[in-house]
Design a protein around this motif. Structure first.
Motif, PDB file in Angstrom:
ATOM      1  N   UNK A  26       0.817  -1.215   0.000  1.00 25.27           N
ATOM      2  CA  UNK A  26       0.000   0.000   0.000  1.00 25.27           C
ATOM      3  C   UNK A  26       0.851   1.266   0.000  1.00 25.27           C
ATOM      4  N   UNK A  27       2.112   1.149   0.370  1.00 22.66           N
ATOM      5  CA  UNK A  27       3.004   2.303   0.387  1.00 22.66           C
ATOM      6  C   UNK A  27       3.651   2.493  -0.983  1.00 22.66           C
ATOM      7  N   UNK A  28       3.951   3.726  -1.383  1.00 21.63           N
ATOM      8  CA  UNK A  28       4.648   3.956  -2.660  1.00 21.63           C
ATOM      9  C   UNK A  28       6.042   3.336  -2.640  1.00 21.63           C
ATOM     10  N   UNK A  29       6.554   2.899  -3.789  1.00 21.75           N
ATOM     11  CA  UNK A  29       7.824   2.158  -3.806  1.00 21.75           C
ATOM     12  C   UNK A  29       9.025   2.952  -3.322  1.00 21.75           C
ATOM     13  N   UNK A  30       9.137   4.221  -3.701  1.00 20.11           N
ATOM     14  CA  UNK A  30      10.286   5.003  -3.264  1.00 20.11           C
ATOM     15  C   UNK A  30      10.238   5.274  -1.763  1.00 20.11           C
ATOM     16  N   UNK A  31       9.030   5.370  -1.228  1.00 17.86           N
ATOM     17  CA  UNK A  31       8.882   5.546   0.216  1.00 17.86           C
ATOM     18  C   UNK A  31       9.405   4.326   0.960  1.00 17.86           C
ATOM     19  N   UNK A  32       9.083   3.137   0.449  1.00 19.29           N
ATOM     20  CA  UNK A  32       9.581   1.902   1.065  1.00 19.29           C
ATOM     21  C   UNK A  32      11.104   1.855   0.995  1.00 19.29           C
ATOM     22  N   UNK A  33      11.647   2.120  -0.191  1.00 21.53           N
ATOM     23  CA  UNK A  33      13.093   2.057  -0.376  1.00 21.53           C
ATOM     24  C   UNK A  33      13.809   3.075   0.496  1.00 21.53           C
ATOM     25  N   UNK A  34      13.280   4.313   0.540  1.00 17.93           N
ATOM     26  CA  UNK A  34      13.920   5.356   1.335  1.00 17.93           C
ATOM     27  C   UNK A  34      13.794   5.053   2.827  1.00 17.93           C
ATOM     28  N   UNK A  35      12.646   4.560   3.250  1.00 23.08           N
ATOM     29  CA  UNK A  35      12.439   4.246   4.663  1.00 23.08           C
ATOM     30  C   UNK A  35      13.392   3.181   5.154  1.00 23.08           C
ATOM     31  N   UNK A  36      13.559   2.113   4.374  1.00 27.86           N
ATOM     32  CA  UNK A  36      14.443   1.027   4.804  1.00 27.86           C
ATOM     33  C   UNK A  36      15.894   1.487   4.849  1.00 27.86           C
ATOM     34  N   UNK A  37      16.292   2.330   3.880  1.00 28.96           N
ATOM     35  CA  UNK A  37      17.678   2.787   3.857  1.00 28.96           C
ATOM     36  C   UNK A  37      17.940   3.761   5.009  1.00 28.96           C
ATOM     37  N   UNK A  38      16.967   4.614   5.327  1.00 32.99           N
ATOM     38  CA  UNK A  38      17.133   5.547   6.439  1.00 32.99           C
ATOM     39  C   UNK A  38      17.282   4.787   7.755  1.00 32.99           C
ATOM     40  N   UNK A  39      16.472   3.746   7.945  1.00 31.57           N
ATOM     41  CA  UNK A  39      16.590   2.930   9.156  1.00 31.57           C
ATOM     42  C   UNK A  39      17.933   2.222   9.194  1.00 31.57           C
ATOM     43  N   UNK A  40      18.349   1.672   8.053  1.00 34.10           N
ATOM     44  CA  UNK A  40      19.640   0.985   7.984  1.00 34.10           C
ATOM     45  C   UNK A  40      20.786   1.930   8.346  1.00 34.10           C
ATOM     46  N   UNK A  41      20.701   3.176   7.899  1.00 35.03           N
ATOM     47  CA  UNK A  41      21.756   4.144   8.206  1.00 35.03           C
ATOM     48  C   UNK A  41      21.856   4.377   9.715  1.00 35.03           C
ATOM     49  N   UNK A  42      20.712   4.491  10.381  1.00 36.34           N
ATOM     50  CA  UNK A  42      20.724   4.711  11.823  1.00 36.34           C
ATOM     51  C   UNK A  42      21.296   3.505  12.565  1.00 36.34           C
ATOM     52  N   UNK A  43      20.997   2.298  12.051  1.00 35.96           N
ATOM     53  CA  UNK A  43      21.538   1.085  12.676  1.00 35.96           C
ATOM     54  C   UNK A  43      23.044   0.999  12.478  1.00 35.96           C
ATOM     55  N   UNK A  44      23.502   1.371  11.294  1.00 33.04           N
ATOM     56  CA  UNK A  44      24.922   1.255  10.961  1.00 33.04           C
ATOM     57  C   UNK A  44      25.777   2.361  11.569  1.00 33.04           C
ATOM     58  N   UNK A  45      25.160   3.480  11.929  1.00 33.96           N
ATOM     59  CA  UNK A  45      25.925   4.651  12.371  1.00 33.96           C
ATOM     60  C   UNK A  45      26.871   4.340  13.534  1.00 33.96           C
TER      61      UNK A  45
END
Length: 306
Positions: A26-45
């Motif tokens: 139900x979410x737009x594709x770029x929103x999904x991609x951006x959301x997962x990458x933003x979360x990954x960045x916070x985990x990796x920081x």
């Protein structure tokens, strides 16, 4: 054997990526991609910040291969998958995703001069046929009758993107500290996707994220985006792009099992046969690890450590 076990975990997490992606449709594709990458960045920081800063001269010096890995693997591949699913069926995406190992092998043979024995070529062919058998439920002739559209073209680009990423990892990742490299590439991916996702929100509006969707994005940001990527990079460094990528043929098999266990979807005898063919093909491909010695002198563990 350790590298093979790492790849099994990678396949489990990537199968979870597909199942979770369906739940987030139900979410737009770029929103999904951006959301997962933003979360990954916070985990990796906290994990990669120190090494990324300590070896920043390496990232500046080798910015071109770093950018290639960022665009093809971190920012590009899953964005293309989510975009393809907006236009085509999950079955078509699975069929095209099953072509990734074959594309990787051909590009590795051409660009890296990786050598495979005839039995390994046979294993790659068997695993590809087995993956297609799973997604078509034993009716391979359905491939000719499928309705192909722009989404399929997007997924073809995704398959090529991941193949190029796998080869670039084998060729260049040793130049960088492992965790620092993934952190930097994830940060660059955020910069690449930010203007695109803003444009998406201007067109469709900013979506409201529910609790369930937030949990799904959290899974995507931690397991496929961070853990699976680090494990895959390590396996490619040990086994080479060709042998590591052939394990991706397990993705339809594990997705089928996940759908059976989590979504109560039925499993047919034809799908079980296809899964067994995939296993046999992977066993043939990995029975002999002799490849080109072009990279033998290079360290298996990325320079600089972590």
């Amino acid at each position: 054997m350790r590298a093979y076990l790492l790849l099994i975990l990678v396949v489990v997490f990537y199968a979870g990526n597909i199942l979770t992606g369906k739940a987030l449709s139900d979410l737009p594709p770029l929103t999904i991609a951006f959301g997962r990458i933003a979360i990954a960045f916070l985990v990796l920081l906290p994990i990669g910040c120190s090494s990324a800063w300590r070896f920043r001269h390496l990232f500046i010096r080798h910015w071109k291969p770093l950018l290639v890995m960022t665009v093809t693997g971190i920012a590009g591949f899953n964005t293309l998958i989510y975009s393809a699913l907006q236009f085509t069926s999950a079955t078509n995406v699975s069929v095209l995703e099953a072509s990734i190992p074959a594309v990787t092998v051909l590009l590795s043979f051409w660009l890296l001069r990786e050598r495979l024995r005839p039995v390994q070529w046979l294993g790659i062919l068997l695993s590809l046929c087995g993956a297609l058998w799973v997604v078509t439920n034993g009716q391979l002739l359905r491939l000719a009758g499928m309705s192909w559209n722009v989404g399929d073209a997007i997924m073809v680009a995704g398959a090529i993107s991941w193949a190029v990423y796998s080869i670039a990892v084998k060729r260049y990742l040793f130049l960088f500290p492992a965790h620092g490299a993934v952190l930097v590439m994830t940060g660059l991916s955020i910069l690449c996707l930010l203007p695109l996702v803003i444009g998406e929100w201007m067109v469709v509006g900013v979506p409201e994220i529910t609790g369930g969707q937030g949990s799904g994005l959290l899974y995507l940001g931690v397991f496929p985006s961070v853990i699976a990527l680090l494990l895959y990079n390590r396996a490619v460094a040990v086994l080479g792009a060709s042998q590591a990528s052939v394990f991706l043929n397990f993705v339809p098999v594990f997705t089928m099992l996940g759908a059976y266990l989590l979504l109560d979807e039925a499993i047919t005898l034809m799908q079980i046969i296809g899964a067994l063919v995939v296993v046999i093909g992977v066993l043939f491909t990995t029975r002999d690890k002799r490849e080109s010695r072009q990279f033998a002198a290079r360290p298996a563990i990325p320079a600089g450590g972590d």
